[in-house]
Design a protein around this motif. Sequence first.
Motif, PDB file in Angstrom:
ATOM      1  N   ALA A 109       0.836  -1.271  -0.060  1.00  0.00           N
ATOM      2  CA  ALA A 109      -0.162   0.022  -0.061  1.00  0.00           C
ATOM      3  C   ALA A 109       0.957   1.284   0.151  1.00  0.00           C
ATOM      4  O   ALA A 109       0.678   2.138  -0.686  1.00  0.00           O
ATOM      5  CB  ALA A 109      -1.167   0.167   1.204  1.00  0.00           C
ATOM      6  N   GLU A 110       1.731   1.242   0.840  1.00  0.00           N
ATOM      7  CA  GLU A 110       2.634   2.423   0.807  1.00  0.00           C
ATOM      8  C   GLU A 110       3.452   2.674  -0.374  1.00  0.00           C
ATOM      9  O   GLU A 110       3.755   3.762  -0.885  1.00  0.00           O
ATOM     10  CB  GLU A 110       3.694   2.456   2.066  1.00  0.00           C
ATOM     11  N   ALA A 111       4.062   1.688  -1.037  1.00  0.00           N
ATOM     12  CA  ALA A 111       4.678   1.544  -2.223  1.00  0.00           C
ATOM     13  C   ALA A 111       3.848   2.330  -3.313  1.00  0.00           C
ATOM     14  O   ALA A 111       4.143   3.187  -4.256  1.00  0.00           O
ATOM     15  CB  ALA A 111       5.463   0.276  -2.556  1.00  0.00           C
ATOM     16  N   VAL A 112       2.654   1.781  -3.471  1.00  0.00           N
ATOM     17  CA  VAL A 112       1.680   2.362  -4.483  1.00  0.00           C
ATOM     18  C   VAL A 112       1.230   3.768  -4.345  1.00  0.00           C
ATOM     19  O   VAL A 112       1.337   4.558  -5.150  1.00  0.00           O
ATOM     20  CB  VAL A 112       0.395   1.464  -4.471  1.00  0.00           C
ATOM     21  N   VAL A 113       1.295   4.168  -2.840  1.00  0.00           N
ATOM     22  CA  VAL A 113       0.617   5.409  -2.714  1.00  0.00           C
ATOM     23  C   VAL A 113       2.044   6.432  -3.066  1.00  0.00           C
ATOM     24  O   VAL A 113       1.799   7.520  -3.762  1.00  0.00           O
ATOM     25  CB  VAL A 113       0.499   5.500  -1.202  1.00  0.00           C
ATOM     26  N   GLN A 114       3.161   5.913  -3.096  1.00  0.00           N
ATOM     27  CA  GLN A 114       4.354   6.881  -3.143  1.00  0.00           C
ATOM     28  C   GLN A 114       4.358   6.904  -4.633  1.00  0.00           C
ATOM     29  O   GLN A 114       4.874   7.734  -5.369  1.00  0.00           O
ATOM     30  CB  GLN A 114       5.694   6.297  -2.707  1.00  0.00           C
ATOM     31  N   GLU A 115       4.208   5.676  -5.248  1.00  0.00           N
ATOM     32  CA  GLU A 115       4.450   5.509  -6.776  1.00  0.00           C
ATOM     33  C   GLU A 115       3.304   6.491  -7.769  1.00  0.00           C
ATOM     34  O   GLU A 115       3.700   7.100  -8.518  1.00  0.00           O
ATOM     35  CB  GLU A 115       4.128   3.964  -7.540  1.00  0.00           C
ATOM     36  N   LEU A 116       2.283   6.759  -7.049  1.00  0.00           N
ATOM     37  CA  LEU A 116       1.121   7.641  -7.703  1.00  0.00           C
ATOM     38  C   LEU A 116       1.127   8.742  -7.312  1.00  0.00           C
ATOM     39  O   LEU A 116       0.331   9.669  -7.758  1.00  0.00           O
ATOM     40  CB  LEU A 116      -0.003   6.511  -7.537  1.00  0.00           C
ATOM     41  N   ALA A 117       1.786   9.182  -6.230  1.00  0.00           N
ATOM     42  CA  ALA A 117       1.667  10.621  -5.482  1.00  0.00           C
ATOM     43  C   ALA A 117       1.867  11.707  -6.658  1.00  0.00           C
ATOM     44  O   ALA A 117       1.035  12.631  -6.932  1.00  0.00           O
ATOM     45  CB  ALA A 117       2.468  10.534  -4.308  1.00  0.00           C
ATOM     46  N   GLY A 118       2.944  11.654  -7.291  1.00  0.00           N
ATOM     47  CA  GLY A 118       3.136  12.656  -8.200  1.00  0.00           C
ATOM     48  C   GLY A 118       2.579  12.883  -9.324  1.00  0.00           C
ATOM     49  O   GLY A 118       1.958  13.957  -9.932  1.00  0.00           O
ATOM     50  N   VAL A 119       1.940  11.512  -9.852  1.00  0.00           N
ATOM     51  CA  VAL A 119       1.185  11.441 -11.108  1.00  0.00           C
ATOM     52  C   VAL A 119      -0.002  12.035 -10.759  1.00  0.00           C
ATOM     53  O   VAL A 119      -0.745  13.047 -11.349  1.00  0.00           O
ATOM     54  CB  VAL A 119       1.153  10.274 -11.562  1.00  0.00           C
ATOM     55  N   ARG A 120      -0.605  11.634  -9.621  1.00  0.00           N
ATOM     56  CA  ARG A 120      -1.904  12.101  -9.062  1.00  0.00           C
ATOM     57  C   ARG A 120      -1.943  13.632  -8.896  1.00  0.00           C
ATOM     58  O   ARG A 120      -2.796  14.322  -9.306  1.00  0.00           O
ATOM     59  CB  ARG A 120      -2.605  11.518  -7.813  1.00  0.00           C
ATOM     60  N   GLU A 121      -0.844  14.325  -8.387  1.00  0.00           N
ATOM     61  CA  GLU A 121      -0.686  15.457  -8.083  1.00  0.00           C
ATOM     62  C   GLU A 121      -0.981  16.514  -9.457  1.00  0.00           C
ATOM     63  O   GLU A 121      -1.411  17.556  -9.570  1.00  0.00           O
ATOM     64  CB  GLU A 121       0.672  15.821  -7.303  1.00  0.00           C
ATOM     65  N   ARG A 122      -0.027  16.124 -10.254  1.00  0.00           N
ATOM     66  CA  ARG A 122       0.011  16.563 -11.563  1.00  0.00           C
ATOM     67  C   ARG A 122      -1.193  16.671 -12.407  1.00  0.00           C
ATOM     68  O   ARG A 122      -1.545  17.407 -13.333  1.00  0.00           O
ATOM     69  CB  ARG A 122       1.345  16.151 -12.177  1.00  0.00           C
ATOM     70  N   THR A 123      -1.673  15.591 -12.228  1.00  0.00           N
ATOM     71  CA  THR A 123      -2.975  15.252 -13.128  1.00  0.00           C
ATOM     72  C   THR A 123      -4.139  16.191 -12.638  1.00  0.00           C
ATOM     73  O   THR A 123      -4.868  16.713 -13.338  1.00  0.00           O
ATOM     74  CB  THR A 123      -3.591  13.868 -12.795  1.00  0.00           C
ATOM     75  N   THR A 124      -4.267  16.498 -11.127  1.00  0.00           N
ATOM     76  CA  THR A 124      -5.114  17.132 -10.787  1.00  0.00           C
ATOM     77  C   THR A 124      -4.931  18.559 -11.012  1.00  0.00           C
ATOM     78  O   THR A 124      -5.731  19.195 -11.409  1.00  0.00           O
ATOM     79  CB  THR A 124      -4.999  17.006  -9.173  1.00  0.00           C
ATOM     80  N   ALA A 125      -3.522  18.972 -11.247  1.00  0.00           N
ATOM     81  CA  ALA A 125      -3.245  20.204 -11.572  1.00  0.00           C
ATOM     82  C   ALA A 125      -3.336  20.581 -12.936  1.00  0.00           C
ATOM     83  O   ALA A 125      -4.245  21.570 -13.215  1.00  0.00           O
ATOM     84  CB  ALA A 125      -1.674  20.474 -11.352  1.00  0.00           C
ATOM     85  N   LEU A 126      -3.366  19.441 -13.858  1.00  0.00           N
ATOM     86  CA  LEU A 126      -3.956  19.731 -15.297  1.00  0.00           C
ATOM     87  C   LEU A 126      -5.290  19.648 -15.331  1.00  0.00           C
ATOM     88  O   LEU A 126      -5.556  20.680 -16.266  1.00  0.00           O
ATOM     89  CB  LEU A 126      -3.216  18.679 -15.827  1.00  0.00           C
ATOM     90  N   LEU A 127      -6.185  18.941 -14.758  1.00  0.00           N
ATOM     91  CA  LEU A 127      -7.531  19.286 -14.791  1.00  0.00           C
ATOM     92  C   LEU A 127      -7.869  20.471 -14.243  1.00  0.00           C
ATOM     93  O   LEU A 127      -9.184  20.818 -14.600  1.00  0.00           O
ATOM     94  CB  LEU A 127      -8.012  17.974 -14.125  1.00  0.00           C
ATOM     95  N   ASP A 176      -6.678  23.147 -14.909  1.00  0.00           N
ATOM     96  CA  ASP A 176      -6.208  24.409 -15.676  1.00  0.00           C
ATOM     97  C   ASP A 176      -6.365  23.949 -17.153  1.00  0.00           C
ATOM     98  O   ASP A 176      -5.804  23.332 -17.942  1.00  0.00           O
ATOM     99  CB  ASP A 176      -4.509  24.399 -15.656  1.00  0.00           C
ATOM    100  N   PRO A 177      -8.036  24.019 -17.257  1.00  0.00           N
ATOM    101  CA  PRO A 177      -8.576  23.101 -18.559  1.00  0.00           C
ATOM    102  C   PRO A 177      -7.752  24.146 -19.880  1.00  0.00           C
ATOM    103  O   PRO A 177      -7.578  23.578 -20.787  1.00  0.00           O
ATOM    104  CB  PRO A 177      -9.998  23.652 -18.512  1.00  0.00           C
ATOM    105  N   ALA A 178      -7.366  25.287 -19.716  1.00  0.00           N
ATOM    106  CA  ALA A 178      -6.787  26.079 -20.827  1.00  0.00           C
ATOM    107  C   ALA A 178      -5.492  25.337 -21.253  1.00  0.00           C
ATOM    108  O   ALA A 178      -5.057  25.308 -22.421  1.00  0.00           O
ATOM    109  CB  ALA A 178      -6.617  27.580 -20.672  1.00  0.00           C
ATOM    110  N   GLU A 179      -4.541  25.026 -20.343  1.00  0.00           N
ATOM    111  CA  GLU A 179      -3.273  24.388 -20.420  1.00  0.00           C
ATOM    112  C   GLU A 179      -3.554  22.881 -21.150  1.00  0.00           C
ATOM    113  O   GLU A 179      -2.673  22.652 -22.350  1.00  0.00           O
ATOM    114  CB  GLU A 179      -2.405  24.431 -19.234  1.00  0.00           C
ATOM    115  N   LEU A 180      -4.401  22.361 -20.501  1.00  0.00           N
ATOM    116  CA  LEU A 180      -4.949  20.831 -21.177  1.00  0.00           C
ATOM    117  C   LEU A 180      -5.198  21.197 -22.519  1.00  0.00           C
ATOM    118  O   LEU A 180      -4.753  20.374 -23.581  1.00  0.00           O
ATOM    119  CB  LEU A 180      -5.870  20.161 -20.148  1.00  0.00           C
ATOM    120  N   ASP A 181      -6.268  22.089 -22.743  1.00  0.00           N
ATOM    121  CA  ASP A 181      -6.447  22.291 -24.335  1.00  0.00           C
ATOM    122  C   ASP A 181      -5.343  22.848 -25.109  1.00  0.00           C
ATOM    123  O   ASP A 181      -5.354  22.357 -26.321  1.00  0.00           O
ATOM    124  CB  ASP A 181      -7.666  23.165 -24.166  1.00  0.00           C
ATOM    125  N   ARG A 182      -4.568  23.451 -24.578  1.00  0.00           N
ATOM    126  CA  ARG A 182      -3.314  23.865 -25.423  1.00  0.00           C
ATOM    127  C   ARG A 182      -2.494  22.739 -25.910  1.00  0.00           C
ATOM    128  O   ARG A 182      -2.018  22.385 -26.985  1.00  0.00           O
ATOM    129  CB  ARG A 182      -2.341  24.929 -24.658  1.00  0.00           C
TER     130      ARG A 182
END
Length: 321
Positions: free
Chosen positions: A268-286, A288-294
Amino acid sequence: MTRLSAITPSGHVQLGNYLGAIRRWAAEGTDDDVYFISDLHAMTSSHNPARLRALTREQLAVLIAAGVPPRSVGVQSDLVRELGALTWVLECTCTYGEAARMIQFREKSVGRSSVRLSLLTYPVLMAADILLQGAHEVPVGDDQAQHVELARALARRFNGTYGEVFAVPRAVVPPTAARVRDLADPTRKMAKSAQDAAGTVFVLDPPDLVRRKIKRAVTDDLGVVRYAPDEQPGVANLLEILAACAGKEPAELAPAFDSYAELKEATAEAVVQELAGVRERTTALLDDPAELDRVRAHGAERARERSRHRLDAALRLSGLG
């Protein structure tokens, strides 16, 4: 050499998608490769338009957040006019028998009085995806290899009948990845379209939910941590996931654990760490719809540029325009 891979927005991106494909695309992809969200393929069965649009954007954001080069990423429907034109040309090159013998069509249509025509013809659309981008290699599993063979047959037939336009692609077996199984039923693969999400870890699941799902994972009553997929599929699944996150072999990790509880906590801890950065960056992109559209628009334009001459030649040589 161009490789082409896709992911269909039939559900939220799950851990198996990430560990088995997306993470590898980010690490091994080149500027010549093409990665796209195959939203048109998601329409072969009943779907909710708003959900399809939202899942498409989410998957695009996940790919970019995971490190797949943005210039290599696109959405299938952004080239709907180009793909529509080429699909028609290829349908006029394909026979009914070739389409009808596709395994997925036969399996999904058995026992049903009515199926969508797209279920029969979407392998031709898949051939258009491949041939339009000039892909030389298409990494696929056994369930999709037959579709690549159809693309090969259509490319050869078109080239032989009208003139050389298309590269003849070949299916390649992707590098061995973790066999991520459903946590609640380790006899089946983890799937983004599973009816019961209890055994599926999604990339965007909050950390506490990831921990709960993994700690409730089905094991067995043997009480011994060892890597024996046939005898202990639940335990083997946890070891596979942990090994994929740690960059080690499952059998190598097993002796470190005295109990299933310890194994689940570590996984569980390994998966949480593995996905942490991806989850954070995905949330930021979602957010910021203008950047995602670009990014999406740039990827679509690059895909059009690399395919325009190929489509023009196919239309001209087949007698159109």
